[in-house]
Design an enzyme around this catalytic site. Sequence first.
Site, PDB file in Angstrom:
ATOM      1  N   MET A 165       2.602 -13.271  -4.853  1.00 53.19           N
ATOM      2  CA  MET A 165       3.902 -13.147  -4.175  1.00 53.19           C
ATOM      3  C   MET A 165       4.156 -14.315  -3.224  1.00 53.19           C
ATOM      4  SD  MET A 165       4.995 -10.307  -5.525  1.00 53.19           S
ATOM      5  CE  MET A 165       6.249  -9.533  -4.524  1.00 53.19           C
TER       6      MET A 165
ATOM      7  N   ASP B  81       5.247   2.776  -5.719  1.00 59.17           N
ATOM      8  CA  ASP B  81       5.746   1.494  -5.231  1.00 59.17           C
ATOM      9  C   ASP B  81       6.746   0.869  -6.193  1.00 59.17           C
ATOM     10  OD1 ASP B  81       4.362   1.510  -2.879  1.00 59.17           O
ATOM     11  OD2 ASP B  81       2.754   0.197  -3.548  1.00 59.17           O
TER      12      ASP B  81
ATOM     13  N   LYS C  33       8.868  -1.702  -1.564  1.00 61.70           N
ATOM     14  CA  LYS C  33       8.961  -2.725  -0.521  1.00 61.70           C
ATOM     15  C   LYS C  33       9.550  -3.994  -1.120  1.00 61.70           C
ATOM     16  CE  LYS C  33       4.819  -0.967   1.784  1.00 61.70           C
ATOM     17  NZ  LYS C  33       3.433  -1.265   2.168  1.00 61.70           N
TER      18      LYS C  33
END
Length: 482
Positions: free
Chosen positions: A173, A36, A58
């Site tokens: 986030m 990731d 992502k």
Amino acid sequence: MKTGKVFLVGAGPGDVGLITIKGMEAIKKAEVILYDRLANPKLLEFAACDCELIYCGKLPDRHILRQENINELLVEKALAGKMVVRLKGGDPGVFGRVGEEAAALAHYQIPFEIVPGISSGIAAPLYAGIPVTHREHAESFAVVTAHDKSEDGKPLLNWEGLARGVDTIAFYMGVGNLPFICENLINHGKPASTPVILIQWGTFARQKTLQGTLADITAKVVAARFTNPAIILVGEVISLREKISWFERMPLYGRQILLARTGESVSGMAQHLMDQGADVIEFPKWKKKVLPVDLTKVSDYEKILFTSPECVGEFFTALFEGGIDIRKIRADFFGVSSKSVKALNARGFSAKLAEEMSESGDLLIVGDDSILRKNHDNADLMVTSKKELDRQFLPIFKRMLAEADVNTMVFPSSASVEQFVEALKECGLDAADVLKDLQVVSMGKQTLAAVAAAGLPSHGMPERAMKEALVAYLAGQPVEEV
């Protein structure tokens, strides 16, 4: 065909030293790694040189691979008999969607293990000097997603339970939803004066913090243009930060260093710089093939110059396998860099740097085939290995460079300059453009001259070509705070 196995591994929050031993062992054994964006790419350097690396990063506005595609790839690679690692930032069980991936593997009866990691919701606050619990300030702690699958992405949470029942809250986030978070906590009973801190890129040297209260933090974030990836921490325990902040006081905190590399392994210099608080991007990444060598004349030379630490080991391995007693060699040993000298010293030899080598006497240069007889026309060359650019790491390097805010360049040897410049060209980058705003530091006079000859910016060198001297030199050149 025998089915492979999948390890769903937590990479930790960013600092490569925070991965678990079991996680690192899985990386070293992997044949395929799906990784990731928030897993530190430096961890990939510990994988085998023939390991397949697949980026699954992502971003808030786009996905390189959607979750369904990731699940399918895990199944496909495992059914092909591969040992697969799914490398995820933080802990895979904390908003890491590991349950979905494990379910997909279980559906196909593929064996798997889940390897926990250190979650950023705990680690980032600690690196900012904040324990999430404390007997006098916080007896409860919650980790909360700051966005969900709803149409507007605003999380449907038990706001009253969070506001009145939890002392410390870590939102993951959530910068985009910060006004919504603050408004709901205040409306459900949290005092507007409650401390809030945002920690961006926690545990990296590029870690940044922004502190305020529920009442004013949104305006501060807008003014500072603060962005994800960040942890939002809410709670009175933040008041401890002034007393026990430690990471931001390290000598090289804030230093984001690009280090030119000539060897295949992670360098001792890079590790030392990271131990002092710096982020280090090593480039380029090399792979090698050891070659057979002719040792019939090795005892005839008066000087032997080693071009890298790796070729020191290759040379002595070849001697042993060839049945040659080291006592038959009468030559003085020299190294192109301090790393090469240290590799020789570690074997019990009193080696010196190449710049201390006299002009007289028969010379053998030991190294890889990228090192030519520069300034030594009459020397013989023993090629111990063939070194090649590891092209799989070129796009990884470009992503690392784009996400970091590099402020320092270090050339550890004269040989590293040309190799660095040529490798940047393979990335479609010009060295002068990359380095124009950086502090460029050279290790030794020969390196300084090579940097100048390449037409690159130069800002001096430490007093000695040693990693300790480099740290002292960089610590004396303050980095502008953002």
